[in-house]
Design a protein around this motif. Structure first.
Motif, short mmCIF file in Angstrom:
data_model
loop_
_atom_site.label_atom_id
_atom_site.label_comp_id
_atom_site.label_asym_id
_atom_site.label_seq_id
_atom_site.Cartn_x
_atom_site.Cartn_y
_atom_site.Cartn_z
N TRP A 44 -8.40 -0.16 1.21
CA TRP A 44 -6.89 -0.91 1.69
C TRP A 44 -6.72 -1.59 3.09
CZ3 TRP A 44 -2.67 -0.79 -1.68
CH2 TRP A 44 -1.44 -1.37 -1.10
N VAL A 45 -7.14 -1.04 3.99
CA VAL A 45 -7.20 -1.61 5.31
C VAL A 45 -7.90 -2.76 5.07
CG1 VAL A 45 -7.77 -1.48 7.66
CG2 VAL A 45 -6.52 0.43 6.43
N ALA A 46 -9.07 -2.95 4.64
CA ALA A 46 -9.78 -4.35 4.87
C ALA A 46 -9.19 -5.27 3.82
CB ALA A 46 -11.38 -3.83 4.12
N LEU A 47 -8.67 -4.88 2.75
CA LEU A 47 -8.01 -5.79 1.67
C LEU A 47 -6.60 -6.45 2.27
CD1 LEU A 47 -8.68 -4.29 -1.72
CD2 LEU A 47 -9.60 -6.25 -0.72
N THR A 48 -6.02 -5.42 2.97
CA THR A 48 -4.97 -5.93 3.74
C THR A 48 -5.26 -7.02 5.04
OG1 THR A 48 -3.80 -3.78 3.44
CG2 THR A 48 -2.78 -5.27 5.29
N TRP A 54 0.48 -6.07 0.27
CA TRP A 54 0.52 -4.64 -0.33
C TRP A 54 1.50 -4.48 -1.63
CZ3 TRP A 54 5.37 -2.62 -0.72
CH2 TRP A 54 6.61 -3.30 0.05
N ASP A 55 2.30 -5.35 -1.91
CA ASP A 55 3.18 -5.40 -3.05
C ASP A 55 2.69 -6.06 -4.16
OD1 ASP A 55 3.60 -7.81 -1.89
OD2 ASP A 55 5.71 -7.79 -2.19
N ILE A 59 -4.45 -5.86 -4.90
CA ILE A 59 -5.07 -4.90 -3.90
C ILE A 59 -5.03 -3.54 -4.64
CG2 ILE A 59 -2.46 -4.40 -2.97
CD1 ILE A 59 -4.04 -4.66 -0.29
N TRP A 60 -4.06 -3.04 -5.50
CA TRP A 60 -4.12 -1.63 -5.86
C TRP A 60 -5.34 -1.58 -6.87
CZ3 TRP A 60 -1.27 2.13 -4.03
CH2 TRP A 60 -0.09 1.79 -3.37
#
Length: 100
Positions: A44-48, A54-55, A59-60
């Motif tokens: 999650w952090v890497a993709l952010t 995030w919405d 990413i999910w």
């Protein structure tokens, strides 16, 4: 707040991998769920950082799908390696050799 949901999803995926795959007697009860949490949060952090919002849906999907794949692979590898080491130790103890 989303990171909390991601961590919860990783824990649930890790629990699923632990209880749905064979070999759960070869590792602790919290190992695979903990790996699921760590992998989910790291992805999650890497993709952010890579710029995914995030919405957004990607990413999910990437985070939870990647977590599921990694949790399954790690569970199977740990089970196989541990069973092999246990068999090797049993064989060496049965021969009367000292285990290292």
């Amino acid at each position: 707040m989303e990171l909390l949901f991601v961590a919860l999803g990783g824990a649930l995926l890790g629990l699923g991998a632990r209880y749905l795959l064979p070999g759960r007697h070869t590792h602790g009860a919290v190992l695979i769920p903990a790996i699921g949490v760590i992998v989910a949060c790291a992805l999650w952090v890497a993709l952010t950082w890579a710029g995914l919002k995030w919405d957004g849906g990607w990413i999910w999907w990437i985070t939870l799908g990647g977590t599921a794949v990694i949790a399954v692979v790690v569970d199977l590898v740990i089970g196989r390696v541990r069973a092999g080491h246990d068999d090797q130790l049993l064989h060496s103890l049965a021969k009367g050799a000292v285990a290292r």
